[in-house]
Enzyme design. Structure first.
Site, PDB file in Angstrom:
ATOM      1  N   CYS A  52     -19.758   1.813   8.016  1.00  0.00           N
ATOM      2  CA  CYS A  52     -18.996   1.215   9.108  1.00  0.00           C
ATOM      3  C   CYS A  52     -17.790   2.113   9.316  1.00  0.00           C
ATOM      4  CB  CYS A  52     -18.573  -0.208   8.750  1.00  0.00           C
ATOM      5  SG  CYS A  52     -17.515  -1.003   9.977  1.00  0.00           S
ATOM      6  N   CYS A 100       0.842  -1.195   0.000  1.00  0.00           N
ATOM      7  CA  CYS A 100       0.000   0.000   0.000  1.00  0.00           C
ATOM      8  C   CYS A 100       0.876   1.244   0.000  1.00  0.00           C
ATOM      9  CB  CYS A 100      -0.914  -0.002   1.224  1.00  0.00           C
ATOM     10  SG  CYS A 100      -2.049   1.415   1.280  1.00  0.00           S
ATOM     11  N   CYS A 137     -19.584  -6.485   3.526  1.00  0.00           N
ATOM     12  CA  CYS A 137     -18.896  -5.234   3.842  1.00  0.00           C
ATOM     13  C   CYS A 137     -17.549  -5.264   3.128  1.00  0.00           C
ATOM     14  CB  CYS A 137     -18.696  -5.097   5.350  1.00  0.00           C
ATOM     15  SG  CYS A 137     -17.797  -3.603   5.855  1.00  0.00           S
ATOM     16  N   CYS A 185       0.178   5.106   6.858  1.00  0.00           N
ATOM     17  CA  CYS A 185      -0.472   4.954   8.163  1.00  0.00           C
ATOM     18  C   CYS A 185       0.522   4.322   9.136  1.00  0.00           C
ATOM     19  CB  CYS A 185      -1.722   4.088   8.045  1.00  0.00           C
ATOM     20  SG  CYS A 185      -2.880   4.659   6.765  1.00  0.00           S
ATOM     21  N   CYS A 225     -16.722  -9.484   5.801  1.00  0.00           N
ATOM     22  CA  CYS A 225     -16.063  -8.235   5.451  1.00  0.00           C
ATOM     23  C   CYS A 225     -14.783  -8.527   4.677  1.00  0.00           C
ATOM     24  CB  CYS A 225     -15.743  -7.446   6.705  1.00  0.00           C
ATOM     25  SG  CYS A 225     -17.177  -7.181   7.779  1.00  0.00           S
ATOM     26  N   ARG A 252     -18.384  -2.244  17.810  1.00  0.00           N
ATOM     27  CA  ARG A 252     -17.683  -3.513  17.588  1.00  0.00           C
ATOM     28  C   ARG A 252     -16.304  -3.525  18.221  1.00  0.00           C
ATOM     29  NH1 ARG A 252     -17.517  -4.095  11.958  1.00  0.00           N
ATOM     30  NH2 ARG A 252     -19.557  -5.088  12.099  1.00  0.00           N
ATOM     31  N   CYS A 265       0.237   0.603  10.364  1.00  0.00           N
ATOM     32  CA  CYS A 265      -0.135  -0.457   9.431  1.00  0.00           C
ATOM     33  C   CYS A 265       1.050  -1.194   8.814  1.00  0.00           C
ATOM     34  CB  CYS A 265      -1.011   0.116   8.320  1.00  0.00           C
ATOM     35  SG  CYS A 265      -1.708  -1.182   7.249  1.00  0.00           S
TER      36      CYS A 265
END
Length: 326
Positions: free
Chosen positions: A195, A60, A135, A64, A104, A267, A67
């Site tokens: 979400c 990616c 999702c 972040c 998801c 959640r 991550c």
């Protein structure tokens, strides 16, 4: 602040001082208030179960700081291309057999290409044919891509704010906070359920945690699902070595989320592998009523399914997904 658990009202005008006062309540008063509100809207002994699969892993371009999928960090993660549709559906069938009602699918993209979205559409349609909710989290979307996902029957789109706007630049520099809000608005306008939550334990202040929850609660419509993640520290990422968050502070965050967003599914997401059964039980008491289960959450460890079912049995709770007050 009064702790009278009066009937909750849906608000979109929370102020920082109000939410900080909630965080400052004596623990028992805060939990009592959150649990009272929770019972107005949900069966208190029912937990919705979702399963999460990384359908495209690593490489990616984002930075972040939490991550391991970022191409910028040496996190000992093996990148994987977008999975074949048949493999995704096989994983979905297994998740359904193990009790998940929502499947998801997460892909490590800044923004998907149209050809990638076309393959994700096949996955969505296949999962829905199994009788499961769907999702996806794919990064930022164009209007056309959002419309395509809606037409495919997508139930939920996940796009977390991660933290407060004030602290955001300490965590991410490759995408602005407004980019995230724009994506949420695009998804909501298309008629897809939202979400959206965040991560705590990244070195943020209590005010940052309050402001994150205010940002979510003051959206034009509350997210239907609000994942609250505890930072999972991964070697090779900038946040590895961050001072760990007090578990009681995490439970308080769950309780305040429940108070601010009474009808949302709150959640327990990343970080459960490091939580004791007792801590998770407190989170359920504070108003959490959804979990991810399965051995992995994208790329980090998660409690095994049999551990979760054993905990459910000990607590006398069951899996389900209905809201008993609308």
């Amino acid at each position: 602040m009064s702790v009278n658990p009066a009937i909750s009202t849906i608000r979109h005008d929370w102020r920082t001082e109000e939410v900080q006062a909630l965080f400052a309540l004596p623990f028992n008063d805060l939990i009592f208030r959150a649990q009272s509100i929770h019972r107005e809207h949900f069966d208190p002994n029912e937990i919705q179960i979702s399963s999460l699969l990384s359908i495209k892993t690593g490489s990616c371009s984002e930075d972040c700081a939490y991550c391991p999928q970022s191409a910028r960090y040496d996190a000992d993660l093996q990148p994987e291309a977008l999975m074949p549709v048949d493999d995704v559906l096989k994983a979905a069938r297994r998740a359904k057999d193990e009790g998940a009602s929502r499947f998801c699918m997460g892909a490590a993209w800044r923004q998907p290409k149209d050809k990638d979205v076309a393959r994700v559409v096949e996955m969505i349609q296949g999962v829905k044919a199994l009788g499961m909710e769907t999702c996806v989290t794919l990064g930022m979307l164009t209007d056309t891509q959002t419309a395509t996902l809606k037409e495919a029957g997508l139930d939920y789109y996940n796009h977390n704010l991660d933290t407060s706007e004030d602290y955001y630049s300490e965590i991410i520099t490759t995408r602005t906070y407004q980019d995230r809000l724009d994506t949420l608005a695009r998804v909501r306008d298309a008629g897809i359920n939202v979400c959206c939550g965040g991560i705590v334990g990244m070195g943020e202040s209590e005010q940052d945690r309050a402001k994150l929850l205010i940002e979510l609660a003051n959206l034009p419509k509350h997210p239907e699902s609000v994942p609250i993640n505890m930072l999972v520290q991964v070697e090779g990422t900038p946040l590895n070595g961050t001072e760990k968050l007090d578990p009681i502070v995490f439970v308080r965050t769950i309780a305040v989320a429940r108070i601010l967003m009474p009808t949302s599914r709150v959640r327990l997401s990343a970080g459960r592998n490091a939580m004791s059964d007792e801590m998770q039980a407190l989170c359920f008491l504070a108003g959490a009523n959804s979990i991810f289960y399965g051995e992995k959450l994208l790329t980090t460890d998660n409690p095994m399914t049999n551990q979760d079912l054993a905990l459910f049995e000990r607590l006398g709770v069951r899996s389900g997904g209905s809201c008993h007050v609308q």
